[in-house]
Design a protein around this motif. Structure first.
Motif, PDB file in Angstrom:
ATOM      1  N   SER A 144       0.843  -1.199  -0.123  1.00 19.75           N
ATOM      2  CA  SER A 144      -0.026   0.015   0.026  1.00 19.75           C
ATOM      3  C   SER A 144       0.815   1.334  -0.072  1.00 19.75           C
ATOM      4  N   ASP A 145       0.669   2.208  -0.824  1.00 19.88           N
ATOM      5  CA  ASP A 145       1.257   3.511  -0.758  1.00 19.88           C
ATOM      6  C   ASP A 145       0.574   4.524   0.006  1.00 19.88           C
ATOM      7  N   GLU A 146      -0.457   4.325   0.857  1.00 17.52           N
ATOM      8  CA  GLU A 146      -1.388   5.168   1.572  1.00 17.52           C
ATOM      9  C   GLU A 146      -1.601   4.947   3.066  1.00 17.52           C
ATOM     10  N   HIS A 147      -1.421   3.563   3.241  1.00 15.65           N
ATOM     11  CA  HIS A 147      -1.788   3.418   4.795  1.00 15.65           C
ATOM     12  C   HIS A 147      -0.668   2.723   5.583  1.00 15.65           C
ATOM     13  N   PHE A 148      -0.222   3.184   6.461  1.00 16.28           N
ATOM     14  CA  PHE A 148       1.140   2.462   7.236  1.00 16.28           C
ATOM     15  C   PHE A 148       0.912   2.412   8.513  1.00 16.28           C
ATOM     16  N   THR A 149       1.695   1.778   9.379  1.00 17.40           N
ATOM     17  CA  THR A 149       1.809   1.777  10.872  1.00 17.40           C
ATOM     18  C   THR A 149       3.140   1.847  11.017  1.00 17.40           C
ATOM     19  N   VAL A 150       3.537   2.350  12.236  1.00 12.65           N
ATOM     20  CA  VAL A 150       4.961   2.273  12.988  1.00 12.65           C
ATOM     21  C   VAL A 150       5.087   1.889  14.213  1.00 12.65           C
ATOM     22  N   ASP A 151       5.923   1.416  14.490  1.00 16.06           N
ATOM     23  CA  ASP A 151       6.092   0.939  16.005  1.00 16.06           C
ATOM     24  C   ASP A 151       7.735   0.818  16.220  1.00 16.06           C
ATOM     25  N   GLY A 152       8.109   0.653  17.461  1.00 13.66           N
ATOM     26  CA  GLY A 152       9.283   0.596  17.701  1.00 13.66           C
ATOM     27  C   GLY A 152       9.695  -0.459  18.994  1.00 13.66           C
ATOM     28  N   THR A 153      10.679  -1.107  19.068  1.00 16.30           N
ATOM     29  CA  THR A 153      10.956  -2.247  19.972  1.00 16.30           C
ATOM     30  C   THR A 153      12.464  -1.993  20.641  1.00 16.30           C
ATOM     31  N   LEU A 154      12.533  -2.643  21.906  1.00 15.58           N
ATOM     32  CA  LEU A 154      13.795  -2.451  22.595  1.00 15.58           C
ATOM     33  C   LEU A 154      14.734  -3.549  22.100  1.00 15.58           C
ATOM     34  N   ILE A 155      15.755  -3.505  21.440  1.00 14.88           N
ATOM     35  CA  ILE A 155      16.810  -4.385  21.278  1.00 14.88           C
ATOM     36  C   ILE A 155      17.731  -4.507  22.317  1.00 14.88           C
ATOM     37  N   GLU A 156      18.004  -5.580  23.071  1.00 10.38           N
ATOM     38  CA  GLU A 156      18.899  -5.609  24.022  1.00 10.38           C
ATOM     39  C   GLU A 156      20.335  -5.736  23.534  1.00 10.38           C
ATOM     40  N   ALA A 157      21.238  -5.049  24.219  1.00  6.65           N
ATOM     41  CA  ALA A 157      22.648  -5.114  23.648  1.00  6.65           C
ATOM     42  C   ALA A 157      23.501  -5.960  24.376  1.00  6.65           C
ATOM     43  N   TRP A 158      24.615  -6.125  23.555  1.00  7.65           N
ATOM     44  CA  TRP A 158      25.460  -7.458  24.092  1.00  7.65           C
ATOM     45  C   TRP A 158      26.444  -6.809  25.026  1.00  7.65           C
ATOM     46  N   ALA A 159      25.984  -6.294  26.240  1.00  7.35           N
ATOM     47  CA  ALA A 159      26.668  -5.896  27.176  1.00  7.35           C
ATOM     48  C   ALA A 159      26.041  -5.838  28.322  1.00  7.35           C
ATOM     49  N   SER A 160      26.761  -5.904  29.535  1.00  7.96           N
ATOM     50  CA  SER A 160      26.222  -6.219  30.935  1.00  7.96           C
ATOM     51  C   SER A 160      26.332  -4.953  31.605  1.00  7.96           C
ATOM     52  N   HIS A 161      25.495  -5.068  32.641  1.00  5.43           N
ATOM     53  CA  HIS A 161      25.447  -3.750  33.605  1.00  5.43           C
ATOM     54  C   HIS A 161      26.777  -3.427  34.369  1.00  5.43           C
ATOM     55  N   LYS A 162      27.433  -4.493  34.599  1.00  2.51           N
ATOM     56  CA  LYS A 162      28.866  -4.074  35.105  1.00  2.51           C
ATOM     57  C   LYS A 162      29.782  -3.331  33.980  1.00  2.51           C
ATOM     58  N   SER A 163      29.461  -3.281  32.695  1.00  4.61           N
ATOM     59  CA  SER A 163      30.144  -2.539  31.731  1.00  4.61           C
ATOM     60  C   SER A 163      29.834  -1.078  31.856  1.00  4.61           C
ATOM     61  N   PHE A 164      28.677  -0.828  32.733  1.00  9.69           N
ATOM     62  CA  PHE A 164      27.937   0.547  32.311  1.00  9.69           C
ATOM     63  C   PHE A 164      28.856   1.396  33.516  1.00  9.69           C
ATOM     64  N   LYS A 165      29.884   1.966  33.283  1.00 10.97           N
ATOM     65  CA  LYS A 165      30.746   2.692  34.278  1.00 10.97           C
ATOM     66  C   LYS A 165      30.621   4.319  34.019  1.00 10.97           C
ATOM     67  N   PRO A 166      30.895   5.025  35.005  1.00  8.68           N
ATOM     68  CA  PRO A 166      31.194   6.353  35.072  1.00  8.68           C
ATOM     69  C   PRO A 166      32.204   6.680  33.746  1.00  8.68           C
ATOM     70  N   LYS A 167      31.760   7.924  33.055  1.00  7.80           N
ATOM     71  CA  LYS A 167      32.482   8.068  31.871  1.00  7.80           C
ATOM     72  C   LYS A 167      33.957   8.632  32.364  1.00  7.80           C
ATOM     73  N   GLY A 168      34.840   7.876  31.823  1.00  4.90           N
ATOM     74  CA  GLY A 168      36.289   7.986  31.995  1.00  4.90           C
ATOM     75  C   GLY A 168      36.861   7.059  32.832  1.00  4.90           C
ATOM     76  N   ASP A 169      36.312   6.075  33.512  1.00  4.64           N
ATOM     77  CA  ASP A 169      36.647   4.967  34.220  1.00  4.64           C
ATOM     78  C   ASP A 169      36.616   3.676  33.599  1.00  4.64           C
ATOM     79  N   ASP A 170      37.485   3.503  32.719  1.00  3.70           N
ATOM     80  CA  ASP A 170      37.739   2.286  31.889  1.00  3.70           C
ATOM     81  C   ASP A 170      38.365   1.150  32.656  1.00  3.70           C
ATOM     82  N   GLY A 171      38.965   1.095  33.742  1.00  2.42           N
ATOM     83  CA  GLY A 171      39.648  -0.003  34.451  1.00  2.42           C
ATOM     84  C   GLY A 171      38.674  -0.729  35.454  1.00  2.42           C
ATOM     85  N   PRO A 172      38.994  -1.876  35.464  1.00  5.30           N
ATOM     86  CA  PRO A 172      38.198  -2.760  36.464  1.00  5.30           C
ATOM     87  C   PRO A 172      38.456  -2.332  38.008  1.00  5.30           C
TER      88      PRO A 172
END
Length: 348
Positions: A129-157
């Motif tokens: 159809s070139d007249e009728h459309f539907t839109v939606d979004g979804t959350l795509i989980e990343a390949w990263a854990s909460h442990k990797s979510f650190k303050p910016k500038g803090d890259d060390g373990p």
């Protein structure tokens, strides 16, 4: 001791993968000039990039969870060999070939062009159809854990060891002050108040309402306004001057600014009305019978994300970075469109 059996002979004539392979062959033939630019000018002979692309489509269609398992299937599965275009004695490439060709796909925008070619084929078959459309979004989980979510500038373990001990509970964290060290493009996002916050992306799809085909898709950072911003951008790419157009969506898109933007570009907002606050959708829209039809049709867009997350690989992606996740979403959308085109009788 000897056999003349080939993969072509082993696949039944009525196998449901045959129409898909026919469509893929036609699309790849049109993209042949783009693939020709990807061959190495020196060094060992390049693997034909069409073959890894075919293999990645099989990985999506058959829910193969990793590329090493996909290569294992290619070694002994005659159906996979036939679809990719390998002979009985052809050597199987190394798993690193996927990584190298994926970079080439990104440089040449191959996945986006492949998806666009699938949409063009559906359009030529009068499925869209070139007249009728539907839109939606979804959350795509990343390949990263909460442990990797650190303050910016803090890259060390925080201490020694591969899996460090990090206690982040009760501590304020936000995307303004923190970032993932393994996937900097991922954002901490909560889909709803009842859902946990996870690191991820937002995937967006624009569906035409006639047959539920995906006509546009993109991946953005996970923010509170990304769904409406992506929807507006996709709608503008589809809008044809002088042609009426309606856009269905759930109540998450019921925002006055978004509705005004749609009306400004000549798109009728068939958006579900928000019940817990004042809605931007009034009687000048809801009084028309087309509004009710759009509300019924728009629920089909959930089938797209449901298939992509159960059969396809986008529930939790194994790739990092917006560009690579977009590449995967394009291939997943193309695979689903090919399935629907086969079910609608294209190339049967």
């Amino acid at each position: 001791m000897w056999t003349t059996l080939s993969p072509e002979d082993a696949v039944p004539a009525n196998h449901p993968l045959r129409p898909i392979r026919t469509m893929v062959n036609a699309i790849l033939a049109d993209l042949s000039p783009d693939f020709a630019k990807m061959y190495a000018k020196r060094g060992r002979p390049s693997i034909a990039p069409e073959k890894p692309l075919r293999a990645l489509l099989l990985q999506i269609l058959f829910s193969v969870r990793s590329e090493p398992m996909l290569l294992e299937q290619l070694r002994y599965n005659l159906l996979f060999k036939w679809f990719v275009g390998l002979g009985m004695d052809d050597p199987i490439w190394d798993v690193s070939s996927f990584s190298k060709n994926r970079d080439r796909f990104l440089d040449g925008k191959i996945s986006a062009k492949f998806f666009a070619a699938v949409v063009a084929m559906a359009k030529s078959a009068s499925l869209l159809s070139d007249e009728h459309f539907t839109v939606d979004g979804t959350l795509i989980e990343a390949w990263a854990s909460h442990k990797s979510f650190k303050p910016k500038g803090d890259d060390g373990p925080s201490d020694t060891g591969r899996n460090t001990d990090i206690d982040f509970r009760g501590k304020p964290r936000s995307n303004d002050t923190h970032a993932s060290t393994t996937d900097p493009d991922a954002r901490l996002y909560r889909k709803s108040k009842a859902a946990p916050a996870v690191l991820g992306y937002l995937g967006h799809a624009l569906m035409e309402n006639r047959n539920g085909m995906i006509v546009d898709t993109c991946v953005t950072h996970a923010t509170g306004t990304a769904e409406r911003e992506a929807a507006l951008a996709m709608v503008q790419r589809q809008k044809q001057r002088g042609r009426p157009m309606t856009l269905g969506a759930d109540k998450g898109y019921d925002a006055a600014a978004f509705v005004d933007d749609l009306r400004r570009i000549g798109v009728t907002p068939h958006i579900a009305q928000h019940t817990k606050r004042k809605s931007a959708i009034d009687a000048r829209t809801t009084r028309h019978p087309g509004y009710e039809i759009s509300q019924r049709k728009r629920k089909r867009v959930e089938e797209i994300f449901g298939w992509g997350k159960t059969v396809g690989p986008i529930r939790k992606v194994h790739l990092r970075g917006t560009a690579l996740v977009t590449h995967l979403v394009h291939l997943t959308a193309a695979a689903l469109n090919l399935l629907r085109m086969r079910n609608l009788g294209v190339c049967t």
